[in-house]
Design an enzyme around this catalytic site. Structure first.
Site, PDB file in Angstrom:
ATOM      1  N   GLU A 270       0.848  -1.207   0.000  1.00 24.05           N
ATOM      2  CA  GLU A 270       0.000   0.000   0.000  1.00 24.05           C
ATOM      3  C   GLU A 270       0.881   1.253   0.000  1.00 24.05           C
ATOM      4  O   GLU A 270       0.578   2.238   0.685  1.00 24.05           O
ATOM      5  CB  GLU A 270      -0.937  -0.002   1.221  1.00 24.05           C
ATOM      6  CG  GLU A 270      -1.923  -1.155   1.244  1.00 24.05           C
ATOM      7  CD  GLU A 270      -3.069  -0.967   0.259  1.00 24.05           C
ATOM      8  OE1 GLU A 270      -3.524   0.161   0.097  1.00 24.05           O
ATOM      9  OE2 GLU A 270      -3.466  -1.965  -0.371  1.00 24.05           O
ATOM     10  N   ILE A 271       1.944   1.205  -0.766  1.00 20.78           N
ATOM     11  CA  ILE A 271       2.964   2.253  -0.687  1.00 20.78           C
ATOM     12  C   ILE A 271       2.996   3.106  -1.953  1.00 20.78           C
ATOM     13  O   ILE A 271       3.642   4.165  -1.986  1.00 20.78           O
ATOM     14  CB  ILE A 271       4.324   1.565  -0.407  1.00 20.78           C
ATOM     15  CG1 ILE A 271       5.233   2.433   0.433  1.00 20.78           C
ATOM     16  CG2 ILE A 271       5.001   1.092  -1.686  1.00 20.78           C
ATOM     17  CD1 ILE A 271       6.361   1.660   1.103  1.00 20.78           C
TER      18      ILE A 271
ATOM     19  N   GLY B 205       2.956  -6.604  -2.487  1.00 20.17           N
ATOM     20  CA  GLY B 205       3.355  -6.260  -1.126  1.00 20.17           C
ATOM     21  C   GLY B 205       4.738  -5.623  -1.102  1.00 20.17           C
ATOM     22  O   GLY B 205       5.124  -4.869  -1.990  1.00 20.17           O
TER      23      GLY B 205
ATOM     24  N   GLU C 190       4.534  10.270  -2.425  1.00 20.92           N
ATOM     25  CA  GLU C 190       4.150  11.021  -1.222  1.00 20.92           C
ATOM     26  C   GLU C 190       2.991  10.352  -0.475  1.00 20.92           C
ATOM     27  O   GLU C 190       1.930  10.108  -1.055  1.00 20.92           O
ATOM     28  CB  GLU C 190       3.751  12.455  -1.605  1.00 20.92           C
ATOM     29  CG  GLU C 190       3.435  13.327  -0.409  1.00 20.92           C
ATOM     30  CD  GLU C 190       3.111  14.767  -0.805  1.00 20.92           C
ATOM     31  OE1 GLU C 190       2.966  15.051  -2.018  1.00 20.92           O
ATOM     32  OE2 GLU C 190       3.001  15.598   0.110  1.00 20.92           O
TER      33      GLU C 190
ATOM     34  N   SER D 264      -3.483 -10.108  -4.500  1.00 21.17           N
ATOM     35  CA  SER D 264      -4.426 -10.531  -3.457  1.00 21.17           C
ATOM     36  C   SER D 264      -5.297  -9.345  -3.094  1.00 21.17           C
ATOM     37  O   SER D 264      -4.963  -8.192  -3.379  1.00 21.17           O
ATOM     38  CB  SER D 264      -3.666 -11.061  -2.236  1.00 21.17           C
ATOM     39  OG  SER D 264      -2.767 -10.094  -1.745  1.00 21.17           O
TER      40      SER D 264
ATOM     41  N   TYR E   6       0.129   2.930  -8.255  1.00 19.56           N
ATOM     42  CA  TYR E   6       0.030   4.332  -8.686  1.00 19.56           C
ATOM     43  C   TYR E   6       1.222   4.687  -9.584  1.00 19.56           C
ATOM     44  O   TYR E   6       1.069   5.280 -10.654  1.00 19.56           O
ATOM     45  CB  TYR E   6      -0.027   5.260  -7.462  1.00 19.56           C
ATOM     46  CG  TYR E   6      -0.292   6.691  -7.854  1.00 19.56           C
ATOM     47  CD1 TYR E   6      -1.594   7.196  -7.900  1.00 19.56           C
ATOM     48  CD2 TYR E   6       0.755   7.530  -8.228  1.00 19.56           C
ATOM     49  CE1 TYR E   6      -1.843   8.494  -8.305  1.00 19.56           C
ATOM     50  CE2 TYR E   6       0.515   8.828  -8.641  1.00 19.56           C
ATOM     51  CZ  TYR E   6      -0.776   9.314  -8.667  1.00 19.56           C
ATOM     52  OH  TYR E   6      -1.010  10.591  -9.087  1.00 19.56           O
TER      53      TYR E   6
ATOM     54  N   LYS F 254       2.976   1.336  -5.415  1.00 22.30           N
ATOM     55  CA  LYS F 254       3.496   0.609  -6.585  1.00 22.30           C
ATOM     56  C   LYS F 254       2.550   0.717  -7.781  1.00 22.30           C
ATOM     57  O   LYS F 254       2.987   0.976  -8.894  1.00 22.30           O
ATOM     58  CB  LYS F 254       3.708  -0.879  -6.267  1.00 22.30           C
ATOM     59  CG  LYS F 254       4.765  -1.180  -5.239  1.00 22.30           C
ATOM     60  CD  LYS F 254       4.976  -2.671  -5.054  1.00 22.30           C
ATOM     61  CE  LYS F 254       3.732  -3.426  -4.650  1.00 22.30           C
ATOM     62  NZ  LYS F 254       3.212  -3.030  -3.321  1.00 22.30           N
TER      63      LYS F 254
ATOM     64  N   LYS G 120       0.397  -7.298 -13.531  1.00 22.07           N
ATOM     65  CA  LYS G 120       0.329  -7.539 -12.083  1.00 22.07           C
ATOM     66  C   LYS G 120       0.028  -9.030 -11.963  1.00 22.07           C
ATOM     67  O   LYS G 120      -1.122  -9.441 -11.725  1.00 22.07           O
ATOM     68  CB  LYS G 120      -0.780  -6.686 -11.454  1.00 22.07           C
ATOM     69  CG  LYS G 120      -1.052  -6.992  -9.991  1.00 22.07           C
ATOM     70  CD  LYS G 120      -0.092  -6.327  -9.040  1.00 22.07           C
ATOM     71  CE  LYS G 120      -0.377  -6.702  -7.605  1.00 22.07           C
ATOM     72  NZ  LYS G 120       0.399  -5.927  -6.620  1.00 22.07           N
TER      73      LYS G 120
HETATM   74  N1  LIG Z   1       1.564   9.774  -5.270  1.00 28.28           N
HETATM   75  C1  LIG Z   1       0.293   9.417  -5.010  1.00 28.28           C
HETATM   76  N2  LIG Z   1      -0.717  10.275  -5.267  1.00 28.28           N
HETATM   77  C2  LIG Z   1      -1.998   9.942  -4.999  1.00 28.28           C
HETATM   78  N3  LIG Z   1      -2.386   8.759  -4.475  1.00 28.28           N
HETATM   79  C3  LIG Z   1      -1.404   7.866  -4.221  1.00 28.28           C
HETATM   80  C4  LIG Z   1      -0.035   8.137  -4.470  1.00 28.28           C
HETATM   81  N4  LIG Z   1       0.690   7.048  -4.100  1.00 28.28           N
HETATM   82  C5  LIG Z   1      -0.199   6.156  -3.648  1.00 28.28           C
HETATM   83  N5  LIG Z   1      -1.455   6.641  -3.704  1.00 28.28           N
HETATM   84  C6  LIG Z   1      -2.699   5.964  -3.273  1.00 28.28           C
HETATM   85  O1  LIG Z   1      -2.395   5.189  -2.120  1.00 28.28           O
HETATM   86  C7  LIG Z   1      -3.087   3.958  -2.165  1.00 28.28           C
HETATM   87  C8  LIG Z   1      -2.067   2.817  -2.150  1.00 28.28           C
HETATM   88  O2  LIG Z   1      -1.273   2.933  -3.329  1.00 28.28           O
HETATM   89  P1  LIG Z   1      -1.082   1.700  -4.308  1.00 28.28           P
HETATM   90  O3  LIG Z   1      -2.349   0.940  -4.505  1.00 28.28           O
HETATM   91  O4  LIG Z   1      -0.410   2.208  -5.526  1.00 28.28           O
HETATM   92  O5  LIG Z   1      -0.088   0.832  -3.420  1.00 28.28           O
HETATM   93  P2  LIG Z   1       0.623  -0.552  -3.758  1.00 28.28           P
HETATM   94  O6  LIG Z   1       2.003  -0.457  -3.267  1.00 28.28           O
HETATM   95  O7  LIG Z   1       0.435  -0.855  -5.189  1.00 28.28           O
HETATM   96  O8  LIG Z   1      -0.203  -1.592  -2.858  1.00 28.28           O
HETATM   97  P3  LIG Z   1      -0.249  -3.211  -2.993  1.00 28.28           P
HETATM   98  O9  LIG Z   1       0.847  -3.717  -2.106  1.00 28.28           O
HETATM   99  O10 LIG Z   1      -1.628  -3.564  -2.497  1.00 28.28           O
HETATM  100  O11 LIG Z   1      -0.054  -3.571  -4.431  1.00 28.28           O
HETATM  101  C9  LIG Z   1      -3.942   3.968  -3.431  1.00 28.28           C
HETATM  102  O12 LIG Z   1      -5.235   4.449  -3.116  1.00 28.28           O
HETATM  103  C10 LIG Z   1      -3.222   4.981  -4.315  1.00 28.28           C
HETATM  104  O13 LIG Z   1      -4.041   5.604  -5.277  1.00 28.28           O
HETATM  105  C1  LIG Z   2      -3.558  -6.979   0.414  1.00 27.10           C
HETATM  106  C2  LIG Z   2      -2.378  -6.076   0.104  1.00 27.10           C
HETATM  107  N1  LIG Z   2      -2.848  -4.865  -0.488  1.00 27.10           N
HETATM  108  C3  LIG Z   2      -1.370  -6.758  -0.815  1.00 27.10           C
HETATM  109  N2  LIG Z   2      -2.047  -7.218  -2.017  1.00 27.10           N
HETATM  110  C4  LIG Z   2      -0.668  -7.920  -0.158  1.00 27.10           C
HETATM  111  C5  LIG Z   2       0.275  -7.462   0.908  1.00 27.10           C
HETATM  112  C6  LIG Z   2       0.992  -8.613   1.565  1.00 27.10           C
HETATM  113  C7  LIG Z   2       1.957  -8.174   2.631  1.00 27.10           C
HETATM  114  C8  LIG Z   2       2.530  -9.321   3.398  1.00 27.10           C
HETATM  115  C9  LIG Z   2       3.652  -8.903   4.317  1.00 27.10           C
HETATM  116  O1  LIG Z   2       4.725  -8.507   3.830  1.00 27.10           O
HETATM  117  O2  LIG Z   2       3.470  -8.942   5.542  1.00 27.10           O
HETATM  118 MG   LIG Z   3      -0.480  -2.471  -6.093  1.00 25.66          MG
END
Ligand SMILES: Nc1ncnc2c1ncn2[C@@H]1O[C@H](COP(=O)(O)OP(=O)(O)OP(=O)(O)O)[C@@H](O)[C@H]1O
Ligand SMILES: C[C@H](N)[C@H](N)CCCCCC(=O)O
Ligand SMILES: [Mg+2]
EC number: 6.3.3.3
Length: 233
Positions: free
Chosen positions: A15-16, A135, A193, A44, A20, A18, A40
């Site tokens: 949720e960091i 993740g 950010e 999950s 986006y 990736k 992708k």
């Molecule tokens: N720079 C940004 N500007 C606006 N929203 C963002 C930005 N970075 C992340 N977000 C938002 O934060 C949330 C988490 O980001 P994202 O889904 O890209 O994470 P992820 O690393 O792909 O998560 P996962 O591990 O589930 O794949 C989303 O709602 C996304 O739109």
């Molecule tokens: C559900 C979530 N947004 C991702 N798809 C999966 C994240 C797994 C993280 C597991 C971990 O490192 O503890």
């Molecule tokens: Mg993602």
């Protein structure tokens, strides 16, 4: 510099940002006239395709960035392994009585990479392939393997995505040190950010950049892919 043929988008955590960042990079490269396939392969927390919430899934976001509709075929071609529980993939798979094999995941990715001619060899017909991880860098993906094993086996260079929340510096540097120890080339780091952070993302980016050789760039909330890294991909 020759365009990269393929890139793995790794996370310092989940949720960091990736997805986006991968979507922003896909749009950026397509705006430059590059053909891009964004994958992708393993996801999950994915609702069924006919659930309205599917529109918020990583798969739907990456398909939209590629200008592709959501159909059973496009979804399967982007994300063949989808699990509904928002857990580490091995646990999410177990909830459905399923199991994932690293060999099968690597073979599927290798076949997708092999089916795309390299941009520098094939000109406009070539595609750049972006593979979003799942993740954090070492999140479990099977009973035995982590995302790092998957990246190692693919042999791709990595773009690391981190946030600007308190703690992100250590998370990013730990991931970067792990990539270095495994010989994974690091193309760059994007500090996406965070919604809530005690410092500007530039402060986080500076703290990381002072300690590594790879370029580090900030992606502000809602912004496009950073210019400073776009030219390297
Ligand atoms: N720079 C940004 N500007 C606006 N929203 C963002 C930005 N970075 C992340 N977000 C938002 O934060 C949330 C988490 O980001 P994202 O889904 O890209 O994470 P992820 O690393 O792909 O998560 P996962 O591990 O589930 O794949 C989303 O709602 C996304 O739109
Ligand atoms: C559900 C979530 N947004 C991702 N798809 C999966 C994240 C797994 C993280 C597991 C971990 O490192 O503890
Ligand atoms: Mg993602």
């Amino acid at each position: 510099m020759a365009a990269l043929r393929a890139l793995f988008i790794a996370g310092a955590g989940t949720e960091i940002g990736k997805t986006y960042v991968t979507a922003a990079l896909t749009r950026r490269l397509r705006d430059q006239g590059r053909a891009v396939t964004a994958l992708k392969p393993l996801a999950s927390g994915v609702p069924a395709i006919d659930d309205p919430a599917f529109a918020d899934s990583d798969t739907a976001i990456l398909l939209a960035a590629q200008g592709l509709p959501v159909t059973a075929e496009t979804v399967e071609a982007c994300s063949p392994w989808r699990f509904s529980a928002p857990l580490a993939p091995d646990q999410a798979a177990a909830r459905e009585g399923r199991a994932l094999s690293l060999d099968a995941l690597v073979a599927w990715c290798a076949a997708r990479l092999a089916s795309h001619p390299a941009p520098e060899d094939e000109g406009a017909d070539g595609k750049t392939v972006l593979v979003e991880g799942v993740g954090g860098l070492m999140s479990p993906i099977t009973a035995d393997a982590t995302g790092l094993d998957w990246l190692d086996r693919l042999g791709l260079p990595a773009l690391l995505v981190t946030g600007s929340y308190l703690g992100a510096i250590s998370h990013a540097l730990t991931a970067i040190e792990t990539l270095r120890a495994h010989g994974v080339p690091l193309v760059g780091v994007v500090v996406s950010e965070s919604a809530s952070a005690p410092t500007p993302p530039e402060t986080v980016a500076d703290a990381i950049a002072r300690r590594i050789a790879a370029p580090v760039a900030v992606l502000h909330r809602g912004a496009g892919f950073p210019d400073a890294l776009a030219g390297l991909i």
